[in-house]
Scaffold this motif. Structure first.
Motif, short mmCIF file in Angstrom:
data_model
loop_
_atom_site.label_atom_id
_atom_site.label_comp_id
_atom_site.label_asym_id
_atom_site.label_seq_id
_atom_site.Cartn_x
_atom_site.Cartn_y
_atom_site.Cartn_z
N TRP A 63 -11.21 -55.78 -31.42
CA TRP A 63 -10.66 -57.13 -31.57
C TRP A 63 -9.76 -57.16 -32.80
CZ3 TRP A 63 -11.64 -60.46 -35.77
CH2 TRP A 63 -11.09 -61.74 -35.64
N SER A 64 -8.59 -57.82 -32.69
CA SER A 64 -7.66 -57.93 -33.80
C SER A 64 -7.14 -59.35 -33.90
CB SER A 64 -6.47 -56.98 -33.62
OG SER A 64 -6.84 -55.64 -33.85
N MET A 65 -6.94 -59.80 -35.13
CA MET A 65 -6.29 -61.08 -35.36
C MET A 65 -5.04 -60.85 -36.21
SD MET A 65 -8.53 -62.92 -38.38
CE MET A 65 -7.28 -64.19 -38.51
N GLN A 66 -4.07 -61.71 -36.00
CA GLN A 66 -2.84 -61.62 -36.79
C GLN A 66 -3.13 -62.19 -38.18
OE1 GLN A 66 1.82 -63.17 -36.78
NE2 GLN A 66 0.72 -63.12 -34.83
N ALA A 67 -3.19 -61.30 -39.16
CA ALA A 67 -3.50 -61.70 -40.53
C ALA A 67 -2.27 -62.20 -41.27
CB ALA A 67 -4.12 -60.54 -41.29
N THR B 28 -9.59 -53.66 -20.15
CA THR B 28 -9.34 -55.10 -20.11
C THR B 28 -8.78 -55.53 -21.45
OG1 THR B 28 -11.23 -55.38 -18.63
CG2 THR B 28 -10.34 -57.36 -19.66
N THR B 29 -7.59 -56.16 -21.43
CA THR B 29 -6.92 -56.58 -22.66
C THR B 29 -6.65 -58.07 -22.61
OG1 THR B 29 -5.85 -54.42 -22.86
CG2 THR B 29 -4.94 -56.23 -24.17
N GLY B 30 -7.10 -58.79 -23.62
CA GLY B 30 -6.85 -60.22 -23.72
C GLY B 30 -5.95 -60.54 -24.90
N ARG B 31 -5.01 -61.45 -24.68
CA ARG B 31 -4.11 -61.89 -25.76
C ARG B 31 -4.15 -63.42 -25.77
NH1 ARG B 31 0.69 -60.92 -24.04
NH2 ARG B 31 0.06 -60.25 -21.96
N PHE B 32 -4.42 -64.00 -26.95
CA PHE B 32 -4.69 -65.43 -27.05
C PHE B 32 -3.94 -66.06 -28.21
CE2 PHE B 32 -8.44 -62.97 -25.78
CZ PHE B 32 -8.66 -63.47 -24.50
N GLY B 33 -3.38 -67.26 -27.94
CA GLY B 33 -2.80 -68.08 -29.00
C GLY B 33 -1.33 -67.83 -29.24
N LYS B 34 -0.56 -68.94 -29.18
CA LYS B 34 0.86 -68.92 -29.54
C LYS B 34 1.11 -70.06 -30.52
CE LYS B 34 3.09 -65.57 -27.33
NZ LYS B 34 3.96 -64.61 -28.04
N ALA C 270 4.58 -58.64 -37.65
CA ALA C 270 3.20 -59.11 -37.66
C ALA C 270 2.27 -57.99 -38.10
CB ALA C 270 2.80 -59.63 -36.28
N LEU C 271 1.18 -58.38 -38.76
CA LEU C 271 0.14 -57.46 -39.20
C LEU C 271 -1.17 -57.87 -38.53
CD1 LEU C 271 -0.85 -55.17 -41.14
CD2 LEU C 271 -1.37 -57.00 -42.77
N PHE C 272 -1.77 -56.95 -37.78
CA PHE C 272 -3.04 -57.20 -37.09
C PHE C 272 -4.16 -56.39 -37.74
CE2 PHE C 272 0.03 -58.41 -33.89
CZ PHE C 272 -0.56 -59.50 -33.26
N VAL C 273 -5.32 -57.03 -37.89
CA VAL C 273 -6.48 -56.39 -38.51
C VAL C 273 -7.72 -56.76 -37.71
CG1 VAL C 273 -7.86 -56.14 -40.60
CG2 VAL C 273 -5.41 -56.53 -40.79
N GLY C 274 -8.62 -55.80 -37.50
CA GLY C 274 -9.85 -56.13 -36.80
C GLY C 274 -10.76 -54.93 -36.61
N PHE D 45 4.56 -62.49 -31.15
CA PHE D 45 3.24 -61.88 -31.08
C PHE D 45 2.18 -62.96 -30.86
CE2 PHE D 45 5.94 -59.38 -33.91
CZ PHE D 45 5.84 -58.12 -33.36
N GLU D 46 0.98 -62.52 -30.50
CA GLU D 46 -0.12 -63.44 -30.28
C GLU D 46 -0.95 -63.61 -31.55
OE1 GLU D 46 1.47 -61.60 -26.94
OE2 GLU D 46 0.10 -60.55 -28.29
N ARG D 47 -1.77 -64.65 -31.56
CA ARG D 47 -2.65 -64.88 -32.70
C ARG D 47 -3.83 -63.90 -32.69
NH1 ARG D 47 -3.28 -69.34 -35.94
NH2 ARG D 47 -1.94 -70.55 -34.54
N GLN D 48 -4.38 -63.61 -31.50
CA GLN D 48 -5.53 -62.73 -31.39
C GLN D 48 -5.35 -61.79 -30.20
OE1 GLN D 48 -9.53 -64.48 -32.04
NE2 GLN D 48 -8.48 -66.45 -32.17
N GLN D 49 -5.92 -60.61 -30.33
CA GLN D 49 -5.91 -59.63 -29.25
C GLN D 49 -7.30 -59.00 -29.16
OE1 GLN D 49 -2.78 -56.88 -30.30
NE2 GLN D 49 -1.15 -58.30 -29.76
N ALA D 50 -7.76 -58.70 -27.95
CA ALA D 50 -9.06 -58.08 -27.75
C ALA D 50 -8.96 -57.06 -26.62
CB ALA D 50 -10.12 -59.12 -27.42
#
Length: 301
Positions: free
Chosen positions: A268-272, A67-73, A247-251, A288-293
């Motif tokens: 979980w990753s957020m766009q840093a 299950t993959t969630g992508r949130f925030g534009k 984009a750089l994602f960290v989590g 890219f999205e703001r957050q991914q899980a």
């Protein structure tokens, strides 16, 4: 006075006995962990958004739910949740095949350049092929090459109908940094994609390149904790044409071995940091999205 001295001696002996009991208990509790840890790492499924170099044992079969969630534009409300089911088999030594299908829920309202929609649709199917070139137990590091082919009838980002095709090429490396305790992994990624949208009739080609690093620490025999750092650059055209954004994602990432046959991975990753072409913003919320899980459950059968 004698009674006081005797009381102190008795207290000291009792305290020492309790300390010895505690130490013995800790040794007993840790002994199974040390024995189990000698088995080493199996990196096939311990990462969330990345892959390890292990591909499973010959004849192994697995069912996996991802299950993959992508949130925030850049504005409004943006949620895209994909549910994928996969079957994995290892027909030959060092070679793994995985086939799957995905259903995606889109909830989009007021996002610039994306039509509002709330829908649940079958998105498409995928075929993932992996071959391990180097086994880290016999070489300085592990090395696996992977190619995931996918064909979709729904655009992953916008939810618009059409025909989408793509391939995710990954070169994966991993190595135990501290034997049986810490492992690190590196992924080099190239993702060309083609799309033709049904309503507008427009065709698009794009490509993404990236590098990702992960580190995991064994806290218990059945539990690993670590993090992933992923950097992406997106271009127009499949040949890395005009630059579109980065984009750089960290989590954090956690892995839990539920039983001998079942497992669970949560990441979980957020766009840093990020920047789209022609923008001075500190995030790229266009490409890219703001957050991914991601939540992954798997079981051998």
């Amino acid at each position: 006075m004698a009674n006081a001295v005797e009381a102190v001696v008795v207290f000291g002996m009792r305290a020492r006995a309790q300390i010895v009991s505690i130490i013995a208990g800790c040794i007993v509790a840790l002994a199974p962990a040390c024995v189990h840890a000698e088995e080493g790492f199996d990196t096939e499924h311990i990462f969330g958004f990345m892959i390890g170099t292990d591909v499973g044992n010959l004849g192994e079969r697995e069912f996996q739910s991802q299950t993959t969630g992508r949130f925030g534009k850049g504005g409004g409300t943006y949620r895209a949740i994909g549910q994928e089911v996969e079957i994995e088999v290892v027909p030959l030594p060092n070679f793994r095949i995985e086939a799957g299908g995905i259903v995606t829920l889109h909830d989009i309202t007021g996002v610039p350049d994306i039509d509002d929609r709330r829908q649940l649709n079958f998105q498409g199917a995928s075929l993932d092929l992996r071959y391990r070139l180097l086994d880290r137990e016999q070489a300085p590091f592990g090395l696996t090459v992977a190619a995931e082919l996918h064909g979709d009838r729904i655009d992953e980002t916008s939810g618009a109908k059409g025909r989408m095709y793509g391939t995710d090429f990954t070169l994966a490396f991993d190595r135990e940094l501290t034997p049986n305790f810490v492992i690190g992994a590196l992924n080099l990624i190239y993702q060309p994609e083609w799309a033709r949208f049904e309503v507008s009739g427009l065709s698009e080609k794009s490509s993404t390149v990236g590098a990702a690093f992960a580190g995991m620490v064994r806290l218990r025999p059945d539990f690993l904790l670590g993090g992933e750092l992923r950097y992406f650059r997106q271009y127009e055209g499949i040949g890395l044409g005009e630059f579109a954004g980065q984009a750089l994602f960290v989590g954090p990432t956690a892995y839990y071995q539920i039983s001998e046959r079942s497992r669970l991975t949560l990441s979980w990753s957020m766009q840093a940091w990020g920047r789209s072409a022609g923008s001075g913003a500190n995030l790229d919320l266009v490409n890219f999205e703001r957050q991914q899980a991601r939540l992954i459950f798997g079981v051998n059968f």
